[in-house]
Write a protein that holds these residues in place. Structure first.
Motif, PDB file in Angstrom:
ATOM      1  N   SER A 152     -16.476 -52.015  12.667  1.00  0.00           N
ATOM      2  CA  SER A 152     -15.998 -50.601  13.226  1.00  0.00           C
ATOM      3  C   SER A 152     -16.599 -50.353  14.711  1.00  0.00           C
ATOM      4  O   SER A 152     -15.633 -49.802  15.111  1.00  0.00           O
ATOM      5  CB  SER A 152     -17.340 -49.912  12.180  1.00  0.00           C
TER       6      SER A 152
ATOM      7  N   ARG B 194     -13.428 -49.441  17.487  1.00  0.00           N
ATOM      8  CA  ARG B 194     -13.652 -48.363  18.173  1.00  0.00           C
ATOM      9  C   ARG B 194     -13.536 -48.766  19.581  1.00  0.00           C
ATOM     10  O   ARG B 194     -12.880 -47.998  20.361  1.00  0.00           O
ATOM     11  CB  ARG B 194     -15.283 -47.694  18.004  1.00  0.00           C
TER      12      ARG B 194
ATOM     13  N   LEU C  16      -8.206 -43.677  19.861  1.00  0.00           N
ATOM     14  CA  LEU C  16      -9.250 -43.705  18.484  1.00  0.00           C
ATOM     15  C   LEU C  16      -9.142 -42.369  18.173  1.00  0.00           C
ATOM     16  O   LEU C  16      -9.407 -41.286  18.918  1.00  0.00           O
ATOM     17  CB  LEU C  16     -10.817 -43.648  19.422  1.00  0.00           C
TER      18      LEU C  16
ATOM     19  N   SER D 184     -12.949 -40.691  10.595  1.00  0.00           N
ATOM     20  CA  SER D 184     -13.176 -42.293  10.706  1.00  0.00           C
ATOM     21  C   SER D 184     -12.271 -43.005  10.166  1.00  0.00           C
ATOM     22  O   SER D 184     -11.263 -42.475   9.380  1.00  0.00           O
ATOM     23  CB  SER D 184     -14.309 -42.095   9.611  1.00  0.00           C
TER      24      SER D 184
ATOM     25  N   THR E 282     -16.115 -44.714  12.527  1.00  0.00           N
ATOM     26  CA  THR E 282     -15.765 -45.069  13.819  1.00  0.00           C
ATOM     27  C   THR E 282     -15.614 -43.839  14.874  1.00  0.00           C
ATOM     28  O   THR E 282     -15.695 -43.790  16.393  1.00  0.00           O
ATOM     29  CB  THR E 282     -14.381 -45.590  14.111  1.00  0.00           C
ATOM     30  N   GLU E 283     -15.931 -42.552  14.389  1.00  0.00           N
ATOM     31  CA  GLU E 283     -16.057 -41.432  15.006  1.00  0.00           C
ATOM     32  C   GLU E 283     -17.657 -41.209  15.754  1.00  0.00           C
ATOM     33  O   GLU E 283     -17.804 -40.371  16.513  1.00  0.00           O
ATOM     34  CB  GLU E 283     -15.747 -40.247  14.148  1.00  0.00           C
TER      35      GLU E 283
ATOM     36  N   THR F   9     -20.844 -42.172  17.858  1.00  0.00           N
ATOM     37  CA  THR F   9     -21.108 -42.993  19.085  1.00  0.00           C
ATOM     38  C   THR F   9     -22.535 -44.080  19.089  1.00  0.00           C
ATOM     39  O   THR F   9     -22.404 -45.049  19.554  1.00  0.00           O
ATOM     40  CB  THR F   9     -21.261 -42.265  20.193  1.00  0.00           C
TER      41      THR F   9
ATOM     42  N   ARG G  85     -23.295 -45.631  12.695  1.00  0.00           N
ATOM     43  CA  ARG G  85     -22.065 -46.292  12.069  1.00  0.00           C
ATOM     44  C   ARG G  85     -22.456 -47.317  10.809  1.00  0.00           C
ATOM     45  O   ARG G  85     -21.835 -47.272   9.894  1.00  0.00           O
ATOM     46  CB  ARG G  85     -21.421 -47.060  13.077  1.00  0.00           C
TER      47      ARG G  85
END
Length: 462
Positions: A271, A275, A284, A288, A322-323, A325, A330
């Motif tokens: 992931s 990203r 990106l 997700s 993946t959205e 930070t 994650r």
């Protein structure tokens, strides 16, 4: 001798085209036996190509004619040429791993010819550290990735003094249990598929619950759509391959502290790496990414779907986070999604799991067949699988196996495949991508390494 092709194998043969070769592969790295000289690579090739009797699995090729009423069947190759299938290669200087991976990507790009048995093996020397490599590929209509790894393991030994081991394609009067299972896999798959109808009637409650989550875009056992990315478009036939390994203890250490599994941490590594990779291309998505993660049905006996063992006949759709930070966030997202998917599957029988997984695969299969890429959203963005391998150090006639890395199949709409296999305390990653659709694939290796470190720091692992 002519034999029928089971429906699964037939599907892989018919789906194949120049842009989508349907073979799985493997790269093994060996350390020379004690006392071996400079000619060891040639000696290994001669041993591999000197096999007088070939196992039946490696003698058949697809064939159709008026005699078969136009139907594809397996036919034995009466003019079998071992030198076509087993080849000897050398790397150009400076003989780095980079040159080896480039060669594997090139070899993995070419289709296997139907007029011959659908496999190849390449003994490769020229690595500047003295190791010898072997790249193999086998059509998916013959074996899947799990079976291919088991087939290789069946000719290895934990004893460095063991000699006389045949190559995987050598005929054995009393084949090992693992090798026998591999030969019977197409039949097992057919029998399982024929049993779906009888048990699927018990699925409605689980199906409704799972589909409800899918409609809400809560990835579970089924995913109806995922955000469109640069990875989800048409592929070409050219492949790029990247590989690296990390100690399983590092991955397990993160899992112990955070209460997650090894597979959760592996997916979280992917992931974070994806990203960073997509950010490099300003690509990106806000939502997700969704990963399709195969599961083993044998673990159903303990009422818990597993991603760390067994034949991969089921699947879970995992929201990768993946959205987010923060690497710790994650990992928590991946863990929650995996847990939800396992709970969904735990209420089903193995046959129901197979049927549910077939439903989940339908959008990915039908979209390229109907040429609807770019019109409908992909059901998932990437495939991430984890195949168990030998837990102890293995040898092939005295040569120590020091690394084993799987190569898999990108398809239209799914340009990247990440497959891992465990071996002797290592988690070996193999990344197979379309050379044009997934540029600079090797960057992902650096991002995977960085993400494991970030997960360790987030978990407080020293």
């Amino acid at each position: 001798m002519v034999t029928p092709i089971d429906p699964t194998g037939l599907g892989f043969l018919l789906a194949e085209n120049r842009a989508m070769p349907m073979h799985v592969g493997g790269l093994q790295l060996f350390r020379k036996p004690e006392g071996a000289g400079r000619g060891y690579g040639r000696e290994l090739y001669e041993h591999m190509s000197g096999t007088e009797r070939i196992a039946p699995l490696f003698l058949k090729h697809p064939h159709r004619s008026l005699r078969t009423a136009g139907h594809l069947v397996w036919e034995q190759d009466e003019q079998f040429d071992i030198e076509h299938h087993v080849r000897h290669s050398a790397l150009p200087k400076p003989g780095r791993v980079r040159e080896l991976l480039d060669l594997c990507g090139l070899l993995h790009s070419s289709r296997l010819a139907w007029e011959r048995p659908l496999w190849e093996a390449h003994v490769i020397e020229g690595l500047r550290d003295g190791r010898v490599a072997m790249y193999t590929k086998v059509h998916h209509s013959l074996v899947d990735g799990v079976a291919a790894i088991r087939l290789m393991a069946s000719v290895l030994s934990p004893d460095p003094a063991t000699r006389g081991m045949p190559p995987p394609w050598g005929y054995r009067e009393e084949p090992a249990a693992e090798a026998a299972d591999v030969a019977d896999i197409p039949g097992q798959a057919l029998r399982t598929a024929l049993g779906i109808t009888a048990e699927a009637a018990g699925m409605p409650a689980a199906l409704i619950k799972t589909l409800t989550k899918s409609v809400r875009n809560e990835a579970s056992a089924v995913s109806l759509y995922a955000p469109r990315t640069m990875l989800n478009q048409q592929v070409t036939g050219s492949r790029r391959f990247a590989a690296q390994d990390w100690p399983i203890e590092r991955i397990r250490g993160v899992g112990k502290v955070t209460g997650t599994t090894i597979n959760d941490v592996v997916i979280a590594m992917c992931s974070g790496a994806l990203r960073s990779y997509l950010l490099d291309f300003d690509a990106l998505p806000e939502q997700s990414l969704v990963a399709m993660v195969p599961v083993g049905l044998n673990a159903k006996q303990s009422h818990i779907a597993s991603t760390e063992g067994g034949n991969a006949l089921g699947s879970i759709m995992v929201r990768m986070g993946t959205e987010l930070t923060d690497p710790g966030a994650r990992l928590r997202s991946v863990h929650a999604s995996m847990k939800d998917g396992k709970e969904a599957l735990s209420s089903m029988t193995p046959v129901q799991i197979l049927a549910m997984s077939a439903l989940g695969q339908a959008p990915a299969i039908l979209t390229p067949l109907l040429r609807m890429q770019g019109i409908v959203r992909p059901p998932y963005n990437v495939i991430i699988s984890n195949v168990p391998g030998p837990r102890t150090t293995q040898y092939f006639n005295g040569a120590r196996l020091v690394g084993t890395y799987p190569l898999s199949i990108p398809i239209h709409g799914m340009a990247l495949n990440i497959t891992c296999t465990s071996y002797a305390g290592l988690m070996c990653f193999g990344l197979t991508g379309c050379r044009r659709t997934v540029p600079h694939l090797q960057r992902l290796l650096g991002y995977l390494d960085h993400e494991l470190g970030a997960l360790e720091r987030a978990a407080g692992v020293s």
